[in-house]
Enzyme design. Structure first.
Site, PDB file in Angstrom:
ATOM      1  N   ALA A 194    -119.483 -15.803 -57.189  1.00  0.00           N
ATOM      2  CA  ALA A 194    -119.269 -17.146 -57.733  1.00  0.00           C
ATOM      3  C   ALA A 194    -117.943 -17.259 -58.463  1.00  0.00           C
ATOM      4  O   ALA A 194    -117.251 -18.279 -58.373  1.00  0.00           O
ATOM      5  CB  ALA A 194    -120.419 -17.512 -58.667  1.00  0.00           C
ATOM      6  N   ASP A 195    -117.574 -16.213 -59.201  1.00  0.00           N
ATOM      7  CA  ASP A 195    -116.320 -16.271 -59.949  1.00  0.00           C
ATOM      8  C   ASP A 195    -115.124 -16.397 -59.026  1.00  0.00           C
ATOM      9  O   ASP A 195    -114.209 -17.191 -59.261  1.00  0.00           O
ATOM     10  CB  ASP A 195    -116.185 -15.053 -60.852  1.00  0.00           C
ATOM     11  CG  ASP A 195    -116.272 -13.725 -60.098  1.00  0.00           C
ATOM     12  OD1 ASP A 195    -116.791 -13.683 -58.959  1.00  0.00           O
ATOM     13  OD2 ASP A 195    -115.829 -12.701 -60.660  1.00  0.00           O
ATOM     14  N   ARG A 196    -115.135 -15.639 -57.938  1.00  0.00           N
ATOM     15  CA  ARG A 196    -114.015 -15.668 -56.999  1.00  0.00           C
ATOM     16  C   ARG A 196    -113.953 -17.007 -56.266  1.00  0.00           C
ATOM     17  O   ARG A 196    -112.866 -17.562 -56.061  1.00  0.00           O
ATOM     18  CB  ARG A 196    -114.120 -14.502 -56.023  1.00  0.00           C
ATOM     19  CG  ARG A 196    -114.041 -13.152 -56.711  1.00  0.00           C
ATOM     20  CD  ARG A 196    -114.431 -12.013 -55.785  1.00  0.00           C
ATOM     21  NE  ARG A 196    -113.436 -11.798 -54.735  1.00  0.00           N
ATOM     22  CZ  ARG A 196    -113.603 -10.920 -53.750  1.00  0.00           C
ATOM     23  NH1 ARG A 196    -114.731 -10.218 -53.673  1.00  0.00           N
ATOM     24  NH2 ARG A 196    -112.653 -10.748 -52.844  1.00  0.00           N
TER      25      ARG A 196
ATOM     26  N   ASP B  20    -107.008 -11.348 -59.267  1.00  0.00           N
ATOM     27  CA  ASP B  20    -107.791 -11.411 -60.506  1.00  0.00           C
ATOM     28  C   ASP B  20    -107.882 -10.017 -61.098  1.00  0.00           C
ATOM     29  O   ASP B  20    -108.488  -9.115 -60.524  1.00  0.00           O
ATOM     30  CB  ASP B  20    -109.184 -11.966 -60.210  1.00  0.00           C
ATOM     31  CG  ASP B  20    -109.965 -12.294 -61.480  1.00  0.00           C
ATOM     32  OD1 ASP B  20    -109.600 -11.781 -62.561  1.00  0.00           O
ATOM     33  OD2 ASP B  20    -110.940 -13.047 -61.402  1.00  0.00           O
TER      34      ASP B  20
ATOM     35  N   ILE C 130    -118.797 -12.480 -71.521  1.00  0.00           N
ATOM     36  CA  ILE C 130    -119.166 -13.854 -71.201  1.00  0.00           C
ATOM     37  C   ILE C 130    -118.192 -14.748 -71.954  1.00  0.00           C
ATOM     38  O   ILE C 130    -118.101 -14.689 -73.178  1.00  0.00           O
ATOM     39  CB  ILE C 130    -120.607 -14.173 -71.631  1.00  0.00           C
ATOM     40  CG1 ILE C 130    -121.596 -13.219 -70.964  1.00  0.00           C
ATOM     41  CG2 ILE C 130    -120.952 -15.620 -71.290  1.00  0.00           C
ATOM     42  CD1 ILE C 130    -123.030 -13.385 -71.451  1.00  0.00           C
TER      43      ILE C 130
ATOM     44  N   GLY D 268    -118.925 -12.539 -66.773  1.00  0.00           N
ATOM     45  CA  GLY D 268    -118.335 -11.390 -66.113  1.00  0.00           C
ATOM     46  C   GLY D 268    -119.055 -10.109 -66.473  1.00  0.00           C
ATOM     47  O   GLY D 268    -119.945 -10.091 -67.335  1.00  0.00           O
ATOM     48  N   ASN D 269    -118.654  -9.025 -65.841  1.00  0.00           N
ATOM     49  CA  ASN D 269    -119.319  -7.744 -66.078  1.00  0.00           C
ATOM     50  C   ASN D 269    -119.077  -7.192 -67.473  1.00  0.00           C
ATOM     51  O   ASN D 269    -119.911  -6.452 -67.994  1.00  0.00           O
ATOM     52  CB  ASN D 269    -118.855  -6.725 -65.035  1.00  0.00           C
ATOM     53  CG  ASN D 269    -119.415  -7.022 -63.661  1.00  0.00           C
ATOM     54  OD1 ASN D 269    -120.608  -6.909 -63.426  1.00  0.00           O
ATOM     55  ND2 ASN D 269    -118.545  -7.428 -62.742  1.00  0.00           N
TER      56      ASN D 269
END
Length: 258
Positions: free
Chosen positions: A106-108, A127, A12, A8-9
């Protein structure tokens, strides 16, 4: 044992999955300048803390929204485990049907896949992370659309950096919306405002989905528990949704090769 990595931003997250069970996790700050050796050293330390030897890891899968860290992270994961990692959107498709001009993060996509399998469809995923996202999945499992807004902590940090007299605060739900000091004023705006915006966006999303039956609302991300405690429109909080999704995608890839 599977090493599932959510990049993530802000952080990790490294999760150790034994079958479908998360046996432990740890995190590193997302740092563009960190070398493969530095990431690998912290990865080994995290595994040691969980009592896991690198040789026990039989595979690694990564979902990332931060391209600049991927070369070093993939190299580190390969060095520590002795196996090249599988990367969502590069090596394997998440398996979320949708039609759009550009790929979903990708996360979503991974969260949508996991929520669909765990809770059924139709559904909405909220989220609450560095960004707050809303995603809608149709009854047939296809992706309908969503939105992105600044996350709660991101908004508060921006307010602190760009004003001369407003303080940094702890994120907490205030006892009243009629604040009598700067801290409470900001907590009302940030936290109560986040609940309100999530409720409105959820309601409008449900209207546009046009489904006949009920639509479940699932919250994930680091700040999901804070919001969900005061949001009766949220049906479930699942903080490990993306790690579960990574396990599902890895298992599918092992079984089908795609």
């Amino acid at each position: 044992m599977l090493l599932a990595i959510d990049v993530g931003n802000s952080n990790i997250v490294f999760g150790l999955m034994k079958g479908e069970t998360l046996v432990g996790s740890f995190r590193q700050v997302t740092d563009y300048d960190r070398t493969a050796e530095e990431i690998g050293r912290e990865l080994r330390e995290g595994l040691k803390t969980l009592g896991v030897e690198p040789e026990e890891i039989t595979g690694t899968i990564i979902a990332s929204v931060v391209p600049p860290v991927m070369d070093a992270l993939c190299a580190a994961a390969g060095q520590v485990t002795g196996r090249p990692p599988l990367v969502v959107d590069r090596d394997v498709d998440p398996g979320l049907p949708y039609e759009a001009e550009e790929r979903l993060g990708a996360d979503r996509a991974v969260c949508c896949v996991a929520a669909s399998q765990k809770y059924g469809t139709p559904l909405i995923i909220l989220d609450f992370g560095t960004a707050t996202t809303v995603d809608a999945v149709a009854p047939d499992g296809s992706y309908l659309g969503g939105c992105i807004l600044a996350g709660i902590r991101t908004s508060v940090n921006a307010l602190f950096r760009n004003t001369a007299m407003l303080p940094q605060i702890d994120l907490a739900y205030p006892p009243t919306v009629l604040g009598r000091d700067a801290v409470t004023h900001i907590q009302v705006g940030a936290v109560v405002g986040a609940v309100g915006s999530a409720e409105y966006l959820t309601r409008k999303t449900k209207e546009e989905m046009g489904c006949d039956g009920p639509i479940r609302v699932i919250a994930t991300g680091g700040l999901a528990p804070l919001v969900a405690r005061h949001a009766d429109f949220i049906d479930a909080v699942d903080p490990d949704l993306i790690l579960d999704g990574l396990q599902m995608i890895y298992q599918r890839y092992q079984e089908t090769g795609k």
